[in-house]
Structures are given as C-alpha cells and as structure tokens.
Enzyme design. Sequence first.
Site, PDB file in Angstrom:
ATOM      1  N   LYS A  48       0.834  -1.209   0.000  1.00 57.21           N
ATOM      2  CA  LYS A  48       0.000   0.000   0.000  1.00 57.21           C
ATOM      3  C   LYS A  48       0.866   1.255   0.000  1.00 57.21           C
ATOM      4  O   LYS A  48       0.600   2.198  -0.741  1.00 57.21           O
ATOM      5  CB  LYS A  48      -0.918   0.040   1.244  1.00 57.21           C
ATOM      6  CG  LYS A  48      -1.806  -1.183   1.397  1.00 57.21           C
ATOM      7  CD  LYS A  48      -2.768  -1.036   2.583  1.00 57.21           C
ATOM      8  CE  LYS A  48      -2.095  -1.031   3.943  1.00 57.21           C
ATOM      9  NZ  LYS A  48      -1.502  -2.307   4.332  1.00 57.21           N
ATOM     10  N   ARG A  61       0.239  -8.750  13.997  1.00 59.64           N
ATOM     11  CA  ARG A  61      -0.318  -7.802  13.010  1.00 59.64           C
ATOM     12  C   ARG A  61      -1.203  -8.532  12.010  1.00 59.64           C
ATOM     13  O   ARG A  61      -2.272  -8.034  11.627  1.00 59.64           O
ATOM     14  CB  ARG A  61       0.811  -7.076  12.265  1.00 59.64           C
ATOM     15  CG  ARG A  61       1.427  -5.962  13.103  1.00 59.64           C
ATOM     16  CD  ARG A  61       2.806  -5.578  12.613  1.00 59.64           C
ATOM     17  NE  ARG A  61       2.837  -4.977  11.292  1.00 59.64           N
ATOM     18  CZ  ARG A  61       3.946  -4.840  10.585  1.00 59.64           C
ATOM     19  NH1 ARG A  61       5.107  -5.252  11.061  1.00 59.64           N
ATOM     20  NH2 ARG A  61       3.913  -4.276   9.400  1.00 59.64           N
ATOM     21  N   ARG A  72      11.713  -0.772  11.699  1.00 63.52           N
ATOM     22  CA  ARG A  72      10.509  -0.550  12.500  1.00 63.52           C
ATOM     23  C   ARG A  72      10.423  -1.552  13.645  1.00 63.52           C
ATOM     24  O   ARG A  72      10.701  -2.731  13.454  1.00 63.52           O
ATOM     25  CB  ARG A  72       9.271  -0.705  11.605  1.00 63.52           C
ATOM     26  CG  ARG A  72       8.892   0.557  10.881  1.00 63.52           C
ATOM     27  CD  ARG A  72       7.785   0.330   9.897  1.00 63.52           C
ATOM     28  NE  ARG A  72       6.636  -0.377  10.456  1.00 63.52           N
ATOM     29  CZ  ARG A  72       5.490  -0.549   9.810  1.00 63.52           C
ATOM     30  NH1 ARG A  72       5.357  -0.081   8.582  1.00 63.52           N
ATOM     31  NH2 ARG A  72       4.501  -1.192  10.372  1.00 63.52           N
TER      32      ARG A  72
HETATM   33  P1  ADP Z   1       1.419  -1.990   8.116  1.00 66.38           P
HETATM   34  O1  ADP Z   1       0.724  -1.397   6.933  1.00 66.38           O
HETATM   35  O2  ADP Z   1       2.772  -2.458   7.788  1.00 66.38           O
HETATM   36  O3  ADP Z   1       0.562  -2.976   8.829  1.00 66.38           O
HETATM   37  P2  ADP Z   1       1.201   0.591   9.456  1.00 66.38           P
HETATM   38  O4  ADP Z   1       2.421   1.393   9.284  1.00 66.38           O
HETATM   39  O5  ADP Z   1      -0.007   0.941   8.676  1.00 66.38           O
HETATM   40  O6  ADP Z   1       1.630  -0.925   9.242  1.00 66.38           O
HETATM   41  O7  ADP Z   1       0.757   0.564  10.995  1.00 66.38           O
HETATM   42  C1  ADP Z   1       1.659   0.179  12.019  1.00 66.38           C
HETATM   43  C2  ADP Z   1       0.911   0.063  13.351  1.00 66.38           C
HETATM   44  O8  ADP Z   1       0.266   1.312  13.665  1.00 66.38           O
HETATM   45  C3  ADP Z   1      -0.245  -0.940  13.386  1.00 66.38           C
HETATM   46  O9  ADP Z   1       0.193  -2.262  13.634  1.00 66.38           O
HETATM   47  C4  ADP Z   1      -1.092  -0.378  14.529  1.00 66.38           C
HETATM   48  O10 ADP Z   1      -0.517  -0.646  15.792  1.00 66.38           O
HETATM   49  C5  ADP Z   1      -0.998   1.109  14.296  1.00 66.38           C
HETATM   50  N1  ADP Z   1      -2.072   1.601  13.403  1.00 66.38           N
HETATM   51  C6  ADP Z   1      -1.897   2.172  12.180  1.00 66.38           C
HETATM   52  N2  ADP Z   1      -3.078   2.511  11.645  1.00 66.38           N
HETATM   53  C7  ADP Z   1      -4.033   2.129  12.537  1.00 66.38           C
HETATM   54  C8  ADP Z   1      -5.451   2.180  12.561  1.00 66.38           C
HETATM   55  N3  ADP Z   1      -6.149   2.709  11.544  1.00 66.38           N
HETATM   56  N4  ADP Z   1      -6.097   1.678  13.654  1.00 66.38           N
HETATM   57  C9  ADP Z   1      -5.433   1.172  14.672  1.00 66.38           C
HETATM   58  N5  ADP Z   1      -4.085   1.078  14.718  1.00 66.38           N
HETATM   59  C10 ADP Z   1      -3.389   1.548  13.671  1.00 66.38           C
END
Ligand code: ADP
Length: 193
Positions: free
Chosen positions: A13, A150, A139
């Site tokens: 994404k 996750r 990260r």
């Molecule tokens: P990825 O796309 O690699 O799963 P992100 O960078 O989008 O990771 O998100 C990393 C972390 O941030 C998530 O595992 C969660 O803890 C938190 N997070 C991000 N966006 C959200 C959301 N919309 N709701 C809840 N937690 C979120």
Amino acid sequence: MRLLLLGPPGAGKGTQAARLVEKFGIPQLSTGDMLRAAVKAGTPIGLQAKAVMEAGQLVSDEIVVGIIAGRIEEPDCAKGFILDGFPRTVAQAEALDAMLRDKKMGLDSVVELKVDDTKLLARIENRARETLAAGGTVRADDNADAFKIRLDAYHQQTAPVSNYYAGRGQLKTIDGMAPVEHVSKALDAILAH
Ligand code: ADP
C-alpha cells in the site's frame, strides 16, 4: 480524488500510495506513519500508542479516528487524499463515513491489494534487511513475533472492512503478488474510470 487502499501489512500500500502522491498531487494519509511520528515526538498520543504498536496490536479507534478527522480538515486535503492503513476496523469505516457525510463528500475508489499470508512475512523481513543495509532504523514491529500479531489483527479486525465496502459495491481488488509495475498498471486502470 479520495482513495482508500486496503490490504494486509506488507501488501504494498505504501509503495503505491507514494507513487500516486506524485501522480495526482494529493497527500498520502498513513495512520501508521502519523502514529510513528507521534511516538518519535513523544506526544501524549505517541506515549499511549508506542507499546501497542510495538506489540503489533491496533491502537484504539478513538485515537486514529481523531487523528484522521483533524488531518482531512487540512488545506492540502481539499483536492483529495489517499488513505493508507485507515480504516482498519468496521467502527473506523463507519466513523469515516460519518466524517465524509458531514462534508458532503464520498470516496471515489476503494481498492484492496490481495497478497497471500505466506508471502507477507518474507516481504517484511526483506524490508527490514534493506532498511538496515541502507543505514536506516528497522521498524519496531517489523519482526516475526509482532508480525504474526499484526496479521492476526488484520484477519480479525481489518478483513471485515473489505466486506463492508464490498457490500456496498465499492470494493475493487488487485493481485498484489504481481510485480510492482503490474500492480501500478492495474491500479491506474481502476482510477481512470
Ligand atoms: P502496516 O501497513 O505495515 O501494517 P502501518 O504502518 O499501517 O503498518 O501501521 C503500524 C501500526 O500502527 C499498526 O500495527 C497499529 O498498531 C498502528 N495503526 C496504524 N493505523 C491504525 C489504525 N487505523 N487503527 C489502529 N491502529 C493503527
């Protein structure tokens, strides 16, 4: 253009969003990036979110909905935005609907990148290796233990978000296992409609 990108962690994404930012001149709103910035800056939200994120769990709906509600009011979102990593629960999707309804706006496209679970861990491990090789900081949640959590959170809480949009006839899906250029082409074709 208001676009929503869905898909599991490691689906690509962020890669596609970065390209579309260039192409359309609209911002990428990544709740993950915003939360990581809050953690780094040590803000009250960052302090609350840090441990949850490191463990691979989801931050509360209240926090992320608050962040997005404020962010889409910013002037750079007037022409549109790309949401990446939000909504991640059906409650967040409903909150987004309410926000857009208030502004008499809708989403132009909702696109899901589909990638098999078995490919995702390898992608995350690869990202961690490349980041290290480039002298960057990996990260805190890009490791096998946090990744498993996750992925579980994705299946339990985020997969229903795809059904939410599919039920309204809004969801388009793309094969996220194809090479990046193919994914880009497929996405561009959807957005051209
Ligand atoms: P990825 O796309 O690699 O799963 P992100 O960078 O989008 O990771 O998100 C990393 C972390 O941030 C998530 O595992 C969660 O803890 C938190 N997070 C991000 N966006 C959200 C959301 N919309 N709701 C809840 N937690 C979120």
